[in-house]
Design a protein around this motif. Sequence first.
Motif, PDB file in Angstrom:
ATOM      1  N   GLY A 212       8.462   9.451  -2.629  1.00 34.92           N
ATOM      2  CA  GLY A 212       9.713   9.099  -3.289  1.00 34.92           C
ATOM      3  C   GLY A 212       9.487   8.557  -4.685  1.00 34.92           C
ATOM      4  N   PHE A 213      10.281   9.023  -5.647  1.00 37.63           N
ATOM      5  CA  PHE A 213      10.277   8.494  -7.008  1.00 37.63           C
ATOM      6  C   PHE A 213      11.495   7.606  -7.198  1.00 37.63           C
ATOM      7  CE2 PHE A 213       7.627  12.266  -7.802  1.00 37.63           C
ATOM      8  CZ  PHE A 213       6.602  11.688  -8.539  1.00 37.63           C
ATOM      9  N   GLU A 214      11.272   6.426  -7.755  1.00 36.89           N
ATOM     10  CA  GLU A 214      12.372   5.507  -8.025  1.00 36.89           C
ATOM     11  C   GLU A 214      11.908   4.520  -9.094  1.00 36.89           C
ATOM     12  OE1 GLU A 214      15.554   4.008  -8.619  1.00 36.89           O
ATOM     13  OE2 GLU A 214      15.743   5.298  -6.854  1.00 36.89           O
ATOM     14  N   THR A 215      12.789   4.191 -10.042  1.00 38.12           N
ATOM     15  CA  THR A 215      12.419   3.261 -11.112  1.00 38.12           C
ATOM     16  C   THR A 215      13.001   1.870 -10.912  1.00 38.12           C
ATOM     17  OG1 THR A 215      14.303   4.044 -12.449  1.00 38.12           O
ATOM     18  CG2 THR A 215      12.162   5.109 -12.809  1.00 38.12           C
ATOM     19  N   SER A 216      13.851   1.690  -9.899  1.00 38.58           N
ATOM     20  CA  SER A 216      14.439   0.380  -9.633  1.00 38.58           C
ATOM     21  C   SER A 216      13.497  -0.453  -8.769  1.00 38.58           C
ATOM     22  CB  SER A 216      15.788   0.527  -8.923  1.00 38.58           C
ATOM     23  OG  SER A 216      16.223  -0.714  -8.398  1.00 38.58           O
TER      24      SER A 216
ATOM     25  N   ASP B  50       0.816  -1.212   0.000  1.00 34.00           N
ATOM     26  CA  ASP B  50       0.000   0.000   0.000  1.00 34.00           C
ATOM     27  C   ASP B  50       0.848   1.260   0.000  1.00 34.00           C
ATOM     28  OD1 ASP B  50      -2.364  -1.420  -0.041  1.00 34.00           O
ATOM     29  OD2 ASP B  50      -2.542  -1.485   2.147  1.00 34.00           O
ATOM     30  N   TYR B  51       2.154   1.132   0.258  1.00 31.89           N
ATOM     31  CA  TYR B  51       3.035   2.290   0.169  1.00 31.89           C
ATOM     32  C   TYR B  51       3.215   2.741  -1.287  1.00 31.89           C
ATOM     33  CZ  TYR B  51       4.578   1.727   5.029  1.00 31.89           C
ATOM     34  OH  TYR B  51       4.641   1.661   6.396  1.00 31.89           O
ATOM     35  N   VAL B  52       3.015   1.822  -2.221  1.00 31.80           N
ATOM     36  CA  VAL B  52       3.243   2.121  -3.632  1.00 31.80           C
ATOM     37  C   VAL B  52       1.968   2.692  -4.247  1.00 31.80           C
ATOM     38  CG1 VAL B  52       3.907   1.208  -5.882  1.00 31.80           C
ATOM     39  CG2 VAL B  52       4.943   0.275  -3.791  1.00 31.80           C
ATOM     40  N   VAL B  53       2.083   3.905  -4.780  1.00 34.91           N
ATOM     41  CA  VAL B  53       0.959   4.549  -5.453  1.00 34.91           C
ATOM     42  C   VAL B  53       1.066   4.246  -6.952  1.00 34.91           C
ATOM     43  CG1 VAL B  53      -0.147   6.748  -6.000  1.00 34.91           C
ATOM     44  CG2 VAL B  53       0.864   6.387  -3.736  1.00 34.91           C
ATOM     45  N   ARG B  54       0.101   3.502  -7.475  1.00 34.91           N
ATOM     46  CA  ARG B  54       0.064   3.219  -8.915  1.00 34.91           C
ATOM     47  C   ARG B  54      -0.680   4.364  -9.600  1.00 34.91           C
ATOM     48  NH1 ARG B  54       1.070  -1.197 -11.705  1.00 34.91           N
ATOM     49  NH2 ARG B  54      -0.805  -0.877 -12.969  1.00 34.91           N
ATOM     50  N   ALA B  55       0.064   5.400  -9.893  1.00 28.47           N
ATOM     51  CA  ALA B  55      -0.552   6.629 -10.391  1.00 28.47           C
ATOM     52  C   ALA B  55      -1.289   6.424 -11.703  1.00 28.47           C
ATOM     53  CB  ALA B  55       0.522   7.710 -10.556  1.00 28.47           C
ATOM     54  N   GLN B  56      -0.812   5.478 -12.522  1.00 23.48           N
ATOM     55  CA  GLN B  56      -1.459   5.259 -13.809  1.00 23.48           C
ATOM     56  C   GLN B  56      -2.851   4.630 -13.684  1.00 23.48           C
ATOM     57  OE1 GLN B  56       1.268   3.847 -12.544  1.00 23.48           O
ATOM     58  NE2 GLN B  56       1.929   2.073 -13.732  1.00 23.48           N
TER      59      GLN B  56
ATOM     60  N   PHE C  43      15.215   7.967  -4.935  1.00 27.56           N
ATOM     61  CA  PHE C  43      15.557   7.795  -3.520  1.00 27.56           C
ATOM     62  C   PHE C  43      16.485   6.614  -3.247  1.00 27.56           C
ATOM     63  CE2 PHE C  43      11.411   5.588  -4.012  1.00 27.56           C
ATOM     64  CZ  PHE C  43      11.776   4.306  -3.629  1.00 27.56           C
ATOM     65  N   GLY C  44      16.858   5.839  -4.285  1.00 25.53           N
ATOM     66  CA  GLY C  44      17.801   4.738  -4.076  1.00 25.53           C
ATOM     67  C   GLY C  44      17.268   3.709  -3.107  1.00 25.53           C
TER      68      GLY C  44
ATOM     69  N   ILE D 210       5.431   5.753  -2.278  1.00 27.95           N
ATOM     70  CA  ILE D 210       6.446   5.487  -3.291  1.00 27.95           C
ATOM     71  C   ILE D 210       5.783   5.396  -4.663  1.00 27.95           C
ATOM     72  CG2 ILE D 210       8.208   3.859  -4.065  1.00 27.95           C
ATOM     73  CD1 ILE D 210       8.821   5.270  -1.399  1.00 27.95           C
ATOM     74  N   LEU D 211       6.459   5.947  -5.673  1.00 32.21           N
ATOM     75  CA  LEU D 211       5.987   5.812  -7.048  1.00 32.21           C
ATOM     76  C   LEU D 211       7.112   5.304  -7.933  1.00 32.21           C
ATOM     77  CD1 LEU D 211       4.677   8.838  -5.956  1.00 32.21           C
ATOM     78  CD2 LEU D 211       3.321   8.344  -7.991  1.00 32.21           C
ATOM     79  N   MET D 212       6.829   4.271  -8.736  1.00 36.15           N
ATOM     80  CA  MET D 212       7.793   3.765  -9.709  1.00 36.15           C
ATOM     81  C   MET D 212       7.553   4.473 -11.040  1.00 36.15           C
ATOM     82  SD  MET D 212       8.317  -0.284  -8.984  1.00 36.15           S
ATOM     83  CE  MET D 212       9.585  -0.295 -10.272  1.00 36.15           C
ATOM     84  N   VAL D 213       7.952   5.720 -11.082  1.00 35.02           N
ATOM     85  CA  VAL D 213       7.713   6.584 -12.230  1.00 35.02           C
ATOM     86  C   VAL D 213       8.937   7.469 -12.408  1.00 35.02           C
ATOM     87  CG1 VAL D 213       6.208   8.375 -13.206  1.00 35.02           C
ATOM     88  CG2 VAL D 213       5.229   6.621 -11.710  1.00 35.02           C
TER      89      VAL D 213
END
Length: 332
Positions: free
Chosen positions: A59-63, A8-14, A39-40, A84-87
């Motif tokens: 935090g934005f992070e793609t890893s 639930d920490y991850v926001v799936r913005a799409q 944010f590494g 957190i967003l993976m974007v």
Amino acid sequence: MLLQSEYDYVVRAQDYIAYPLDWNEIFGNSNPLTVEVGFGNGEYTLEMARRHQDRNFIGFETSLTSVAKTIRRMWKDNVENVRILMVDGRFGLRNLFGDESVACIILNFPTPWSKNKHFKRRVAVPDFFRTLNMILSKDGRMELATDVVNYAVDTRNMALEHGFNCTPIVINGEREVITRFERKWIGYERNIHTMTLYKGQSDSVKRLLSEEKEMPHARVNVKGSNVDNIMKNLNKKWTNEDGTQICVFKKVYTGKDENSLLVKTIAVDMPLGYKEDEVDTEGDFRQHFFINLFKRGEQWLLNLEGTANPFRTPSVKYAVKKLADVMVSEGE
């Protein structure tokens, strides 16, 4: 939002249907927003969130590996004021935050991309400061830490050009939180350059995401269309008139019968007037996804497949429409 699990920490913005996002609703409060781009391992944001319960951290992070490790630590430590967003951070800042809605942006040791041909890959390019002038609050700021002096100097000069009030660059100054990564550089006797940039003017930048809630879709009459045209046009680049929307259809997958198909697609949004040798803009925003085709009676229905679920940018809408056009064309 009540956290039920670490995911639930991850926001799936799409997955949202309206933009910018309502961060007050997401966090369940109206606390000031601090955003860290890249944010590494999450060490800085997590520690800041522990110390400042009256602020919300994003935090934005793609890893995927970094995100997985970070959300496990946050769940274990019961930290509730982080999302957190993976974007890509540059895209996320411009499109997911409303005007004057962010109190602070954090850039900790961004990749310097020192070669001229890689300059557009930097977070801090001139176009980035236009975004900051739009989303930072009236007293908003950006904090930078880098071990590359040229990055600090370039960033400060660009910020000044865009109306920011900048502190002097401080070498090896005190930091509220020092991460293991930073200690590593200190151990190698590398200088740490820090500074704070305060917003001095407002700006308006066109966003790729609009408030419209309609999902991209198209309908094609079975009569007069031919799905074989898609196969004939695989790997061809399609571009709209002003060059801002590009799509490529990569591969076609057949379902259980001939009445359903999946088309692997790449869509790219380009800045208006983009030129490869210019460094003013942020560069392209690229997405990989699938387009569904279903035959229903006398029509083919085209829409986005839900697993990848890309952001509904202009190029994604263009790709759906172009695929419909390809089906009724003569092909090549």
